[in-house]
Design a protein around this motif. Structure first.
Motif, PDB file in Angstrom:
ATOM      1  N   PHE A 117       0.948  -1.241   0.075  1.00  0.00           N
ATOM      2  CA  PHE A 117       0.039   0.087   0.209  1.00  0.00           C
ATOM      3  C   PHE A 117       0.871   1.131   0.045  1.00  0.00           C
ATOM      4  CE2 PHE A 117      -3.912  -2.265   0.839  1.00  0.00           C
ATOM      5  CZ  PHE A 117      -4.922  -1.521   0.358  1.00  0.00           C
ATOM      6  N   LEU A 118       2.006   1.143   0.420  1.00  0.00           N
ATOM      7  CA  LEU A 118       3.062   2.181   0.300  1.00  0.00           C
ATOM      8  C   LEU A 118       3.441   2.752  -0.936  1.00  0.00           C
ATOM      9  CD1 LEU A 118       5.116   1.285   3.638  1.00  0.00           C
ATOM     10  CD2 LEU A 118       3.238   3.176   3.331  1.00  0.00           C
ATOM     11  N   GLY A 119       3.350   1.898  -2.162  1.00  0.00           N
ATOM     12  CA  GLY A 119       3.397   2.534  -3.453  1.00  0.00           C
ATOM     13  C   GLY A 119       4.620   1.852  -4.178  1.00  0.00           C
ATOM     14  N   THR A 120       4.631   1.954  -5.549  1.00  0.00           N
ATOM     15  CA  THR A 120       5.613   1.290  -6.379  1.00  0.00           C
ATOM     16  C   THR A 120       7.101   1.523  -6.108  1.00  0.00           C
ATOM     17  OG1 THR A 120       4.178   1.348  -8.125  1.00  0.00           O
ATOM     18  CG2 THR A 120       6.546   1.127  -8.787  1.00  0.00           C
ATOM     19  N   HIS A 172      -0.351   5.530  -6.038  1.00  0.00           N
ATOM     20  CA  HIS A 172      -0.004   4.987  -7.354  1.00  0.00           C
ATOM     21  C   HIS A 172      -0.253   3.502  -7.301  1.00  0.00           C
ATOM     22  CE1 HIS A 172       0.887   8.910  -9.328  1.00  0.00           C
ATOM     23  NE2 HIS A 172       1.546   9.081  -8.273  1.00  0.00           N
ATOM     24  N   VAL A 173      -1.277   2.965  -6.588  1.00  0.00           N
ATOM     25  CA  VAL A 173      -1.571   1.593  -6.447  1.00  0.00           C
ATOM     26  C   VAL A 173      -2.867   1.370  -6.888  1.00  0.00           C
ATOM     27  CG1 VAL A 173       0.404   0.845  -5.163  1.00  0.00           C
ATOM     28  CG2 VAL A 173      -1.589   1.543  -4.216  1.00  0.00           C
ATOM     29  N   PRO A 174      -3.481   0.119  -7.311  1.00  0.00           N
ATOM     30  CA  PRO A 174      -4.986  -0.171  -7.078  1.00  0.00           C
ATOM     31  C   PRO A 174      -5.380  -0.520  -5.643  1.00  0.00           C
ATOM     32  CG  PRO A 174      -3.857  -1.921  -8.232  1.00  0.00           C
ATOM     33  CD  PRO A 174      -2.633  -0.716  -7.959  1.00  0.00           C
ATOM     34  N   PRO A 175      -6.078   0.258  -4.997  1.00  0.00           N
ATOM     35  CA  PRO A 175      -6.124  -0.618  -3.404  1.00  0.00           C
ATOM     36  C   PRO A 175      -7.046  -1.504  -3.202  1.00  0.00           C
ATOM     37  CG  PRO A 175      -7.266   1.667  -3.776  1.00  0.00           C
ATOM     38  CD  PRO A 175      -6.484   1.631  -4.862  1.00  0.00           C
ATOM     39  N   TYR A 176      -8.114  -1.569  -3.939  1.00  0.00           N
ATOM     40  CA  TYR A 176      -9.162  -2.783  -3.856  1.00  0.00           C
ATOM     41  C   TYR A 176      -8.354  -3.872  -4.486  1.00  0.00           C
ATOM     42  CZ  TYR A 176     -12.209   0.926  -2.152  1.00  0.00           C
ATOM     43  OH  TYR A 176     -12.539   2.011  -1.312  1.00  0.00           O
ATOM     44  N   ALA A 177      -7.941  -3.957  -5.416  1.00  0.00           N
ATOM     45  CA  ALA A 177      -7.255  -5.004  -6.082  1.00  0.00           C
ATOM     46  C   ALA A 177      -6.244  -5.598  -5.038  1.00  0.00           C
ATOM     47  CB  ALA A 177      -6.643  -4.720  -7.321  1.00  0.00           C
ATOM     48  N   LEU A 178      -5.544  -4.784  -4.276  1.00  0.00           N
ATOM     49  CA  LEU A 178      -4.464  -5.313  -3.290  1.00  0.00           C
ATOM     50  C   LEU A 178      -5.120  -5.987  -2.233  1.00  0.00           C
ATOM     51  CD1 LEU A 178      -1.884  -2.488  -3.119  1.00  0.00           C
ATOM     52  CD2 LEU A 178      -1.343  -4.739  -3.508  1.00  0.00           C
ATOM     53  N   LEU A 179      -6.344  -5.245  -1.784  1.00  0.00           N
ATOM     54  CA  LEU A 179      -7.205  -6.045  -0.690  1.00  0.00           C
ATOM     55  C   LEU A 179      -7.647  -7.302  -1.076  1.00  0.00           C
ATOM     56  CD1 LEU A 179      -9.511  -3.110   0.689  1.00  0.00           C
ATOM     57  CD2 LEU A 179      -7.302  -4.244   1.816  1.00  0.00           C
TER      58      LEU A 179
END
Length: 500
Positions: free
Chosen positions: A169-172, A359-366
């Motif tokens: 979640f902290l980013g690329t 710069h991340v897709p948060p719900y896809a990560l969840l």
């Protein structure tokens, strides 16, 4: 490579990003930032492949099943998967789109084929996250000095997923840095531990790799060896993750194919070195084959480093497991995002959301955290849960791989001429055909029943699980027709027939 090095000049003199221009020509405008260079991309693939995770997770079961010759599985699988990596390199050089396997299949074959490829690969990636987190649990327990019970393993695995998700979640940029740290720690740790074992704890000479010590004597040794080959099959994927983040890599047409090849070279060499060092350091090979020593890794490391020293070594091992889970989640989230961006799955509006700040897709990560956690919970009710999760995850990955490799071969035979910055030239069709043949063999090995003494549904669990995933996908396709929801380009790798 710096971002500026990818600039070209437009007619009016304005600087235009060549990478963005290539992506625009493919029908997409990226929201990601290109903050990964070659080494960061290699680190992501390496930590996903993770030689330490692959070897430490399945060394005991493979050695008990087939004896020391099981190490040859690492060589055989490495050669087969290198062919796949070469094919993927050609495809990603022409189609550097986030999500990897799904968009590649879409351009090479079409929307329906791509939808099923993404469906299978998504389930496989989420299961792989669960298998790696679960495989780390015994080492967490050993470091903490607690008993490695089923409940403790589940809690340790869930904790690893939570930490990995927080890092993602902290980013690329943070993920790239964490992947590089994991890459360095794993590679240096593997060399240091393997070197020390070879210098101080060598109990056998190299000829041991041809001695079965009675393993497989109750039946066909070929059957025993193919069962033990799971250690290699589980190890040699991860290079495709280099392409899963294609929109975050500068000059992807050159950097990603090179990173894929380096992942196989370096990861395979490190894994073989670690496995060989552990083999030669095992004090009693017969005890492992007979089942008296169920944890030869812990035995060898404790003899070499002592109780305190082995905890230090295992802390480095756990960095490898954490880096692997983190890289897997990054790959799974980009696949889900790419899938959702093309409106190909239920909940696509949610999974296609993008955090402008991180710069991340948060719900896809969840999703890449919640589903693996559920798999880990369910594993409590299965015999030999780790092996079965690994087997299902691996067969799903290999089916996904083969759907792309087969699509590439079909496209070649119908006129596709790879047009990216990396190409196999006249060897392309031969390599592609070899990759298809290898992949079919690997899938057969994975689904072959190994536990005839158990109930039929347990013995065929991997095959049944794969059939259920594919069957549900086919029903979903037939009822909802999700592949019709997007007008993104599909099947355009194959030249249109001439009207002349």
């Amino acid at each position: 490579m710096s971002q500026e090095s990818t600039d070209i000049r437009a007619g009016g003199g304005e600087a235009v990003d060549e990478d963005a221009a290539q992506l625009a020509a493919l029908g997409y405008t990226s929201e990601f930032k290109r903050e990964m260079g070659l080494w960061a991309n290699l680190s992501l693939g390496f930590t996903y492949l993770s030689p330490v995770v692959g070897v430490y997770t399945l060394f005991a079961s493979s050695l008990a099943t087939a004896g020391p010759p099981m190490i040859w599985a690492l060589v055989i699988v490495g050669i087969g998967q290198f062919l796949v990596a070469l094919v993927f390199g050609e495809v990603v050089a022409q189609y550097p789109v986030s999500g990897g396997i799904y968009p590649w299949a879409r351009r090479l074959w079409g929307k329906r084929w791509a939808w099923m490829t993404g469906w299978v690969y998504m389930f496989a990636l989420l299961s792989t996250i669960a298998s790696v987190a679960y495989g780390a649990a015994p080492y967490v327990a050993q470091v903490l000095g607690i008993e490695s019970t089923t409940n403790a393993s589940i809690l340790c695995a869930l904790a690893l997923i939570v930490i990995s998700t927080a890092i993602n979640f902290l980013g690329t940029k943070v993920v790239a840095y964490a992947a590089f740290v994991g890459f360095a720690a794993e590679l240096l740790g593997a060399l240091a531990v393997g070197g020390w074992l070879l210098l101080t704890e060598r109990h056998y000479d190299l000829g041991v790799v041809f001695d079965t010590f009675g393993a497989g004597s109750s039946g066909s040794y070929l059957t025993a060896f193919t069962s033990a080959a799971l250690i290699g099959i589980f190890l040699y994927f991860g290079f495709e993750a280099c392409g899963d983040v294609a929109e975050e890599v500068a000059n992807p047409g050159i950097a990603i194919p090179k990173a894929m090849r380096l992942t196989v070279y370096i990861g395979g060499a490190a894994a073989t070195f670690v496995a060989l060092a552990l083999l030669l350091a095992v004090p009693d090979m017969g005890a492992i084959v007979s089942g008296k020593d169920a944890d030869p890794v812990a035995t060898a490391l404790t003899d070499a480093f002592g109780t305190t020293g082995v905890r230090v070594v295992l802390c480095v091992v756990l960095i490898s497991f954490l880096s692997c889970v983190m890289s897997l989640q990054a790959a799974a989230s980009r696949l889900t995002y790419s899938y959702a961006r093309d409106k190909m799955v239920a909940g696509h509006r949610l999974f296609a959301k993008f955090s402008e700040r991180r710069h991340v897709p948060p719900y896809a990560l969840l999703l890449a955290a919640v589903v693996p956690a559920l798999v880990i919970f369910v594993s409590k009710f299965s015999t030999d849960a780790l092996t079965k999760i690994v087997s299902f995850a691996s067969v799903g990955i290999y089916i996904g791989f083969q759907m792309v490799v087969l699509a590439a071969l079909r496209a070649r035979l119908r006129g596709w001429n790879p047009g990216g910055k990396f190409s196999l030239g006249r060897w392309g069709t031969v390599v592609n055909a070899g990759a298809v043949a290898w992949g079919v063999c690997a899938i057969v090995v994975l689904i072959w029943p190994r536990t005839p003494d158990l109930a039929w549904y347990d013995n065929y669990l991997v095959l049944l699980a794969a059939a259920v995933v594919i069957g549900l996908g086919l029903v979903y396709m037939w009822v909802a027709k999700p592949y019709e929801h997007s007008d993104a380009p599909a099947g355009d790798a194959i030249p249109a027939p001439s009207n002349a």
